[in-house]
Design a protein around this motif. Sequence first.
Motif, PDB file in Angstrom:
ATOM      1  N   ILE A  48      16.992  22.729 -51.276  1.00 41.70           N
ATOM      2  CA  ILE A  48      17.587  22.624 -49.944  1.00 41.70           C
ATOM      3  C   ILE A  48      16.805  23.472 -48.951  1.00 41.70           C
ATOM      4  O   ILE A  48      16.554  23.056 -47.814  1.00 41.70           O
ATOM      5  CB  ILE A  48      19.067  23.036 -49.998  1.00 41.70           C
ATOM      6  CG1 ILE A  48      19.860  22.018 -50.834  1.00 41.70           C
ATOM      7  CG2 ILE A  48      19.659  23.147 -48.594  1.00 41.70           C
ATOM      8  CD1 ILE A  48      21.228  22.502 -51.270  1.00 41.70           C
ATOM      9  N   ALA A  49      16.389  24.659 -49.377  1.00 38.11           N
ATOM     10  CA  ALA A  49      15.594  25.525 -48.512  1.00 38.11           C
ATOM     11  C   ALA A  49      14.266  24.873 -48.134  1.00 38.11           C
ATOM     12  O   ALA A  49      13.719  25.128 -47.057  1.00 38.11           O
ATOM     13  CB  ALA A  49      15.339  26.866 -49.204  1.00 38.11           C
ATOM     14  N   LEU A  50      13.761  24.003 -49.010  1.00 33.98           N
ATOM     15  CA  LEU A  50      12.499  23.304 -48.742  1.00 33.98           C
ATOM     16  C   LEU A  50      12.702  21.987 -48.000  1.00 33.98           C
ATOM     17  O   LEU A  50      11.741  21.257 -47.772  1.00 33.98           O
ATOM     18  CB  LEU A  50      11.756  23.054 -50.056  1.00 33.98           C
ATOM     19  CG  LEU A  50      11.222  24.298 -50.771  1.00 33.98           C
ATOM     20  CD1 LEU A  50      10.614  23.927 -52.120  1.00 33.98           C
ATOM     21  CD2 LEU A  50      10.186  25.018 -49.906  1.00 33.98           C
ATOM     22  N   GLY A  51      13.958  21.664 -47.648  1.00 34.07           N
ATOM     23  CA  GLY A  51      14.179  20.513 -46.787  1.00 34.07           C
ATOM     24  C   GLY A  51      15.017  19.380 -47.336  1.00 34.07           C
ATOM     25  O   GLY A  51      15.172  18.363 -46.663  1.00 34.07           O
ATOM     26  N   ALA A  52      15.555  19.519 -48.540  1.00 31.45           N
ATOM     27  CA  ALA A  52      16.344  18.432 -49.121  1.00 31.45           C
ATOM     28  C   ALA A  52      17.766  18.405 -48.554  1.00 31.45           C
ATOM     29  O   ALA A  52      18.396  19.447 -48.427  1.00 31.45           O
ATOM     30  CB  ALA A  52      16.405  18.568 -50.632  1.00 31.45           C
ATOM     31  N   ASN A  53      18.254  17.209 -48.242  1.00 37.17           N
ATOM     32  CA  ASN A  53      19.647  17.023 -47.823  1.00 37.17           C
ATOM     33  C   ASN A  53      20.590  16.910 -49.014  1.00 37.17           C
ATOM     34  O   ASN A  53      21.720  17.397 -48.985  1.00 37.17           O
ATOM     35  CB  ASN A  53      19.796  15.727 -47.012  1.00 37.17           C
ATOM     36  CG  ASN A  53      19.358  15.863 -45.586  1.00 37.17           C
ATOM     37  OD1 ASN A  53      18.170  15.931 -45.315  1.00 37.17           O
ATOM     38  ND2 ASN A  53      20.309  15.915 -44.666  1.00 37.17           N
ATOM     39  N   MET A  54      20.128  16.193 -50.045  1.00 39.31           N
ATOM     40  CA  MET A  54      20.916  15.952 -51.243  1.00 39.31           C
ATOM     41  C   MET A  54      20.107  16.383 -52.451  1.00 39.31           C
ATOM     42  O   MET A  54      18.871  16.315 -52.434  1.00 39.31           O
ATOM     43  CB  MET A  54      21.281  14.472 -51.365  1.00 39.31           C
ATOM     44  CG  MET A  54      22.182  13.946 -50.267  1.00 39.31           C
ATOM     45  SD  MET A  54      23.880  14.567 -50.416  1.00 39.31           S
ATOM     46  CE  MET A  54      24.401  13.744 -51.928  1.00 39.31           C
ATOM     47  N   VAL A  55      20.812  16.780 -53.516  1.00 38.83           N
ATOM     48  CA  VAL A  55      20.153  17.235 -54.737  1.00 38.83           C
ATOM     49  C   VAL A  55      20.801  16.527 -55.923  1.00 38.83           C
ATOM     50  O   VAL A  55      22.026  16.558 -56.085  1.00 38.83           O
ATOM     51  CB  VAL A  55      20.287  18.761 -54.905  1.00 38.83           C
ATOM     52  CG1 VAL A  55      19.592  19.208 -56.188  1.00 38.83           C
ATOM     53  CG2 VAL A  55      19.682  19.482 -53.699  1.00 38.83           C
ATOM     54  N   GLY A  56      19.951  15.898 -56.745  1.00 47.08           N
ATOM     55  CA  GLY A  56      20.454  15.101 -57.855  1.00 47.08           C
ATOM     56  C   GLY A  56      20.272  15.754 -59.210  1.00 47.08           C
ATOM     57  O   GLY A  56      19.249  16.392 -59.478  1.00 47.08           O
ATOM     58  N   PHE A  57      21.270  15.570 -60.067  1.00 49.54           N
ATOM     59  CA  PHE A  57      21.235  16.049 -61.446  1.00 49.54           C
ATOM     60  C   PHE A  57      21.427  14.854 -62.377  1.00 49.54           C
ATOM     61  O   PHE A  57      22.339  14.057 -62.181  1.00 49.54           O
ATOM     62  CB  PHE A  57      22.358  17.056 -61.696  1.00 49.54           C
ATOM     63  CG  PHE A  57      22.185  18.378 -61.005  1.00 49.54           C
ATOM     64  CD1 PHE A  57      21.697  19.477 -61.697  1.00 49.54           C
ATOM     65  CD2 PHE A  57      22.513  18.524 -59.664  1.00 49.54           C
ATOM     66  CE1 PHE A  57      21.541  20.701 -61.062  1.00 49.54           C
ATOM     67  CE2 PHE A  57      22.360  19.739 -59.013  1.00 49.54           C
ATOM     68  CZ  PHE A  57      21.867  20.832 -59.716  1.00 49.54           C
ATOM     69  N   ALA A  58      20.588  14.758 -63.400  1.00 50.54           N
ATOM     70  CA  ALA A  58      20.706  13.664 -64.360  1.00 50.54           C
ATOM     71  C   ALA A  58      21.001  14.195 -65.758  1.00 50.54           C
ATOM     72  O   ALA A  58      22.143  14.166 -66.214  1.00 50.54           O
ATOM     73  CB  ALA A  58      19.440  12.812 -64.355  1.00 50.54           C
ATOM     74  N   LYS A  59      19.991  14.716 -66.457  1.00 55.42           N
ATOM     75  CA  LYS A  59      20.187  15.114 -67.850  1.00 55.42           C
ATOM     76  C   LYS A  59      21.365  16.069 -68.052  1.00 55.42           C
ATOM     77  O   LYS A  59      22.153  15.875 -68.992  1.00 55.42           O
ATOM     78  CB  LYS A  59      18.903  15.722 -68.418  1.00 55.42           C
ATOM     79  CG  LYS A  59      19.024  16.060 -69.902  1.00 55.42           C
ATOM     80  CD  LYS A  59      17.724  16.594 -70.489  1.00 55.42           C
ATOM     81  CE  LYS A  59      17.905  16.938 -71.968  1.00 55.42           C
ATOM     82  NZ  LYS A  59      16.651  17.442 -72.575  1.00 55.42           N
ATOM     83  N   PRO A  60      21.553  17.099 -67.217  1.00 58.02           N
ATOM     84  CA  PRO A  60      22.707  17.982 -67.436  1.00 58.02           C
ATOM     85  C   PRO A  60      24.039  17.236 -67.366  1.00 58.02           C
ATOM     86  O   PRO A  60      24.979  17.567 -68.092  1.00 58.02           O
ATOM     87  CB  PRO A  60      22.584  19.010 -66.297  1.00 58.02           C
ATOM     88  CG  PRO A  60      21.132  19.015 -65.947  1.00 58.02           C
ATOM     89  CD  PRO A  60      20.688  17.593 -66.117  1.00 58.02           C
ATOM     90  N   MET A  61      24.108  16.232 -66.496  1.00 54.42           N
ATOM     91  CA  MET A  61      25.341  15.458 -66.378  1.00 54.42           C
ATOM     92  C   MET A  61      25.524  14.521 -67.574  1.00 54.42           C
ATOM     93  O   MET A  61      26.644  14.295 -68.041  1.00 54.42           O
ATOM     94  CB  MET A  61      25.344  14.659 -65.082  1.00 54.42           C
ATOM     95  CG  MET A  61      25.369  15.515 -63.830  1.00 54.42           C
ATOM     96  SD  MET A  61      26.839  16.581 -63.705  1.00 54.42           S
ATOM     97  CE  MET A  61      26.081  18.210 -63.846  1.00 54.42           C
ATOM     98  N   LEU A  62      24.420  13.970 -68.074  1.00 52.30           N
ATOM     99  CA  LEU A  62      24.494  13.111 -69.259  1.00 52.30           C
ATOM    100  C   LEU A  62      24.978  13.909 -70.463  1.00 52.30           C
ATOM    101  O   LEU A  62      25.860  13.462 -71.205  1.00 52.30           O
ATOM    102  CB  LEU A  62      23.124  12.500 -69.549  1.00 52.30           C
ATOM    103  CG  LEU A  62      23.006  11.683 -70.844  1.00 52.30           C
ATOM    104  CD1 LEU A  62      23.976  10.504 -70.840  1.00 52.30           C
ATOM    105  CD2 LEU A  62      21.569  11.204 -71.042  1.00 52.30           C
ATOM    106  N   GLN A  63      24.412  15.085 -70.651  1.00 55.86           N
ATOM    107  CA  GLN A  63      24.831  15.924 -71.774  1.00 55.86           C
ATOM    108  C   GLN A  63      26.319  16.245 -71.686  1.00 55.86           C
ATOM    109  O   GLN A  63      27.035  16.199 -72.692  1.00 55.86           O
ATOM    110  CB  GLN A  63      24.008  17.219 -71.779  1.00 55.86           C
ATOM    111  CG  GLN A  63      22.547  17.013 -72.151  1.00 55.86           C
ATOM    112  CD  GLN A  63      21.718  18.271 -71.955  1.00 55.86           C
ATOM    113  OE1 GLN A  63      21.848  18.961 -70.947  1.00 55.86           O
ATOM    114  NE2 GLN A  63      20.858  18.560 -72.915  1.00 55.86           N
ATOM    115  N   ALA A  64      26.791  16.550 -70.480  1.00 52.62           N
ATOM    116  CA  ALA A  64      28.201  16.877 -70.304  1.00 52.62           C
ATOM    117  C   ALA A  64      29.077  15.639 -70.487  1.00 52.62           C
ATOM    118  O   ALA A  64      30.166  15.721 -71.072  1.00 52.62           O
ATOM    119  CB  ALA A  64      28.427  17.485 -68.922  1.00 52.62           C
TER     120      ALA A  64
END
Length: 342
Positions: free
Chosen positions: A284-300
């Motif tokens: 976000i500090a580098l300019g992202a509006n949204m941040v996505g998570f994949a593998k951590p969510m799959l594991q959970a």
Amino acid sequence: MTQHTFEQRKRDHIRLALKPENEATGGSGLSRVHLQHEALPDLDFNEISIESTRLSTPCSSPFLVSSMTAGHADAVNINHVLLEACQQTGWAMGVGSQRRQLNDPSAKSEWATVRDIAPDVFLLGNLGIAQVITTPISQIQTLVESLQANALFIHLNALQECMQPEGTPQFKQGLDAITSLANELSVPVIIKETGCGFSESTLNRLKNTGIAAVDISGFGGTHWGRIEGDRAESIPHIAQAAQTFAHWGISTVDSLLAARSIQPNYEIWASGGIRSGLDAAKCIALGANMVGFAKPMLQAALKGTEAVIKSMRQIEYELKVTLFCTGSKNLTALSHTVRSGT
């Protein structure tokens, strides 16, 4: 390709995505990004806000469950768990590729109860660029409608298509197809990579297409070249090529820096090896509006809805801690906390 072969490929993808050797651990570049610690923040922790904007519309947090799987029976259960968690937390969610629906209309039944489970979730449909090039926009519109999607991901996966035994590495006239789709589809179009990132030149080429956002999905997380090489153990030239290209891609950080340098007229979203709220804060500090998570969510998700929610709340808490310890009351203030040298 038979239905059985297609479904087995999708199951293989889930199984192999969980293997550590198919993850480009440490390659995201996030370890070299440092945010400035503030020893005396002039705020209280309960004042901190992680509200963001998504496609210029306010949202409760900057988080997204990235696209992972669709088109097979196991995917239905996984996606339902993720949807339930997103409904409770306000996270957005991208579904896996809807490609199967193009040739099998019955596949839309996978989404029949989605809005019953998650009436308020910001949902993103998903289709590969090779299919966009050859599919009438009216048919792509039906994919959006079957999901009642709020937006559509178009994924770019050049390396994966080359390594996949059943791959379709036909990307010619892709930019024209993206432009037509972005200007005619009923919902915003977001372009995303699948773990190999974006160069400055490619991001520049996307400026005049009418897209709403780019998810840079950089090198540093799940690596689909490695996964397809793992699947192709009995095809020597692909297995060897997967090893050759095991470190192919532009890191998440370098992709974000490239995006920042071109001053895009679309939003920048980040994914690719993001594993914590602190990682998210750096993006976000580098300019992202949204941040996505994949593998951590799959594991959970394999453990159930409560495990997903617990993981989501942990990430949110870590983001708030980062904001407090940088003296940032909100996400906008984070851009001023990046230390020089990144």
